[in-house]
Design an enzyme around this catalytic site. Structure first.
Site, PDB file in Angstrom:
ATOM      1  N   CYS A  98       6.074  14.414  21.819  1.00 18.59           N
ATOM      2  CA  CYS A  98       5.832  13.585  20.901  1.00 18.59           C
ATOM      3  C   CYS A  98       4.585  12.859  21.409  1.00 18.59           C
ATOM      4  O   CYS A  98       4.418  12.268  22.493  1.00 18.59           O
ATOM      5  CB  CYS A  98       6.997  12.821  20.671  1.00 18.59           C
ATOM      6  SG  CYS A  98       6.429  11.358  19.584  1.00 18.59           S
ATOM      7  N   GLU A 128      13.138  12.300  28.978  1.00 18.54           N
ATOM      8  CA  GLU A 128      11.721  11.402  28.811  1.00 18.54           C
ATOM      9  C   GLU A 128      11.265  11.055  30.082  1.00 18.54           C
ATOM     10  O   GLU A 128      10.199  10.877  30.523  1.00 18.54           O
ATOM     11  CB  GLU A 128      11.815  10.462  27.638  1.00 18.54           C
ATOM     12  CG  GLU A 128      10.403   9.814  27.341  1.00 18.54           C
ATOM     13  CD  GLU A 128      10.567   8.617  26.525  1.00 18.54           C
ATOM     14  OE1 GLU A 128      11.257   8.459  25.482  1.00 18.54           O
ATOM     15  OE2 GLU A 128      10.198   7.433  26.846  1.00 18.54           O
ATOM     16  N   CYS A 191       9.226   2.821  20.993  1.00 18.99           N
ATOM     17  CA  CYS A 191       8.722   3.498  20.084  1.00 18.99           C
ATOM     18  C   CYS A 191       8.987   2.762  18.639  1.00 18.99           C
ATOM     19  O   CYS A 191      10.102   1.881  18.692  1.00 18.99           O
ATOM     20  CB  CYS A 191       9.208   4.787  19.786  1.00 18.99           C
ATOM     21  SG  CYS A 191       9.028   5.736  18.165  1.00 18.99           S
ATOM     22  N   SER A 219      23.846  12.153  20.539  1.00 14.69           N
ATOM     23  CA  SER A 219      22.692  11.488  20.383  1.00 14.69           C
ATOM     24  C   SER A 219      22.623  10.248  20.959  1.00 14.69           C
ATOM     25  O   SER A 219      23.580   9.395  20.269  1.00 14.69           O
ATOM     26  CB  SER A 219      22.289  11.629  18.945  1.00 14.69           C
ATOM     27  OG  SER A 219      21.343  10.602  18.564  1.00 14.69           O
ATOM     28  N   ASN A 221      20.678   7.754  20.754  1.00 12.53           N
ATOM     29  CA  ASN A 221      20.116   6.699  19.956  1.00 12.53           C
ATOM     30  C   ASN A 221      20.958   6.443  18.722  1.00 12.53           C
ATOM     31  O   ASN A 221      21.119   5.232  18.186  1.00 12.53           O
ATOM     32  CB  ASN A 221      18.592   7.187  19.257  1.00 12.53           C
ATOM     33  CG  ASN A 221      18.377   8.305  18.361  1.00 12.53           C
ATOM     34  OD1 ASN A 221      18.902   8.052  17.238  1.00 12.53           O
ATOM     35  ND2 ASN A 221      18.388   9.435  18.638  1.00 12.53           N
ATOM     36  N   SER A 263      17.720  12.180  15.259  1.00 11.95           N
ATOM     37  CA  SER A 263      17.896  13.594  15.102  1.00 11.95           C
ATOM     38  C   SER A 263      18.713  14.039  13.940  1.00 11.95           C
ATOM     39  O   SER A 263      19.273  15.249  14.038  1.00 11.95           O
ATOM     40  CB  SER A 263      18.468  14.016  16.488  1.00 11.95           C
ATOM     41  OG  SER A 263      19.562  13.288  16.647  1.00 11.95           O
TER      42      SER A 263
HETATM   43  S1  SF4 Z   1      11.840   8.337  18.858  1.00 12.82           S
HETATM   44 FE1  SF4 Z   1       9.732   7.808  18.923  1.00 12.82          FE
HETATM   45  S2  SF4 Z   1       8.795   8.395  20.746  1.00 12.82           S
HETATM   46 FE2  SF4 Z   1      10.794   9.416  20.530  1.00 12.82          FE
HETATM   47  S3  SF4 Z   1      10.563  11.304  19.754  1.00 12.82           S
HETATM   48 FE3  SF4 Z   1      10.779  10.075  17.923  1.00 12.82          FE
HETATM   49  S4  SF4 Z   1       8.640   9.113  17.352  1.00 12.82           S
HETATM   50 FE4  SF4 Z   1       8.508  10.088  19.368  1.00 12.82          FE
END
Ligand code: SF4
Length: 280
Positions: A98, A128, A191, A219, A221, A263
């Protein structure tokens, strides 16, 4: 029944970009592989497999036909040496890190060049963060979640792109208090997708009588959105598929909020909305 859908739903920019490009490559090429999961979502993985995109998870276990294949690097990014290894072992490598993640890697690299020691607020074993460490001088960075003291002339604090902003602020101010330094730079590298989704999670949880958080169970997030929602609304549920709603009685619920991870495919969101709209 009123349904309030978060304004940011489905794939985030980085995932959408990687997903579309992977499909495009698979249309034109026979052997396409992704190193690691594109996203932590089983239905997305099944769909990619059905389009002839394959996965491998270890550099010690490359596909037999790697020299005739294309390898995709997913949105989280990978260490430079791993990328070089892939370049030497595949016909070609398409790097779909990304751009927002890439920007953080470059920022940390440039700060190190200016003499800063990097402190990254994040999870050491997150892809990451492994990628970040592997794209800069590994000896001049520490990745951690709990603040501690540092003693460097120049200190720069950054964060994994998916961390919580308030926690990052606390982390950075604790380090500022505990550490000895001559120059300190605190750079918020979270982000915008993460920030917007987390802010909305709180607002929607407060507004709703019941909150459905859609996304893969692995996931992180999506799990974070669930935790935020649960904090403000005990009637929050994290589901992977619409099937998990079949035995819930929605007949008395008037306000339902829907949140999704970065996702979560649109298909899963559509299925949930259709299910709720059909009524009970
Ligand atoms: S959450 Fe933000 S930094 Fe992570 S892949 Fe998605 S757009 Fe890119």
């Amino acid at each position: 029944m009123e349904i309030r859908l978060a304004s940011k739903i489905g794939f985030c920019y980085g995932v959408e970009r990687a997903y579309e490009k992977a499909l495009e490559l698979a249309k034109k090429n026979k052997n396409v592989y992704i190193y690691g999961d594109l996203v932590h979502n089983n239905s997305v993985k099944d769909e990619l497999v059905s389009k002839n995109i394959n996965f491998f998870y270890s550099l010690n276990d490359l596909p037999e036909n790697s020299k005739e294949a294309i390898c995709i690097i997913r949105a989280h990014g990978i260490p430079k040496k791993d990328k070089n290894f892939l370049k030497n072992n595949f016909k070609s490598v398409v790097d779909l890190t990304c751009p927002i993640v890439e920007k953080v890697f470059n920022y940390a690299y440039n700060m190190q060049k200016k003499g800063f020691f990097i402190v990254a607020y994040g999870k050491k074993d997150h892809a990451e963060m492994i990628g970040l460490k592997g794209n800069i001088d590994e000896k001049k960075i520490e990745i951690l979640k709990n603040a501690k003291s540092f003693k460097y002339n120049k200190l720069c604090i950054i964060t994994q792109t998916t961390m919580d902003y308030n926690n990052f602020k606390d982390f950075a101010s604790q380090i500022a208090k505990l550490s000895e330094y001559n120059e300190l730079v605190v750079k918020d590298t979270i982000c915008y997708e993460t920030k917007i989704r987390e802010k909305e999670a709180k607002d929607i949880a407060i507004w709703s009588e019941f909150v459905i958080i859609i996304g893969g169970k692995h996931s992180s997030n999506t799990r974070k959105l669930y935790e935020i929602s649960k904090k403000y609304n005990n009637n929050s549920i994290h589901i992977d598929s619409v099937k998990e709603l079949l035995y819930i009685d929605f007949s008395r619920i008037k306000k339902i909020g829907i949140l999704t991870g970065t996702s979560t495919p649109n298909k899963s969101i559509k299925e949930v909305i259709e299910f709720l709209r059909r009524g009970f």
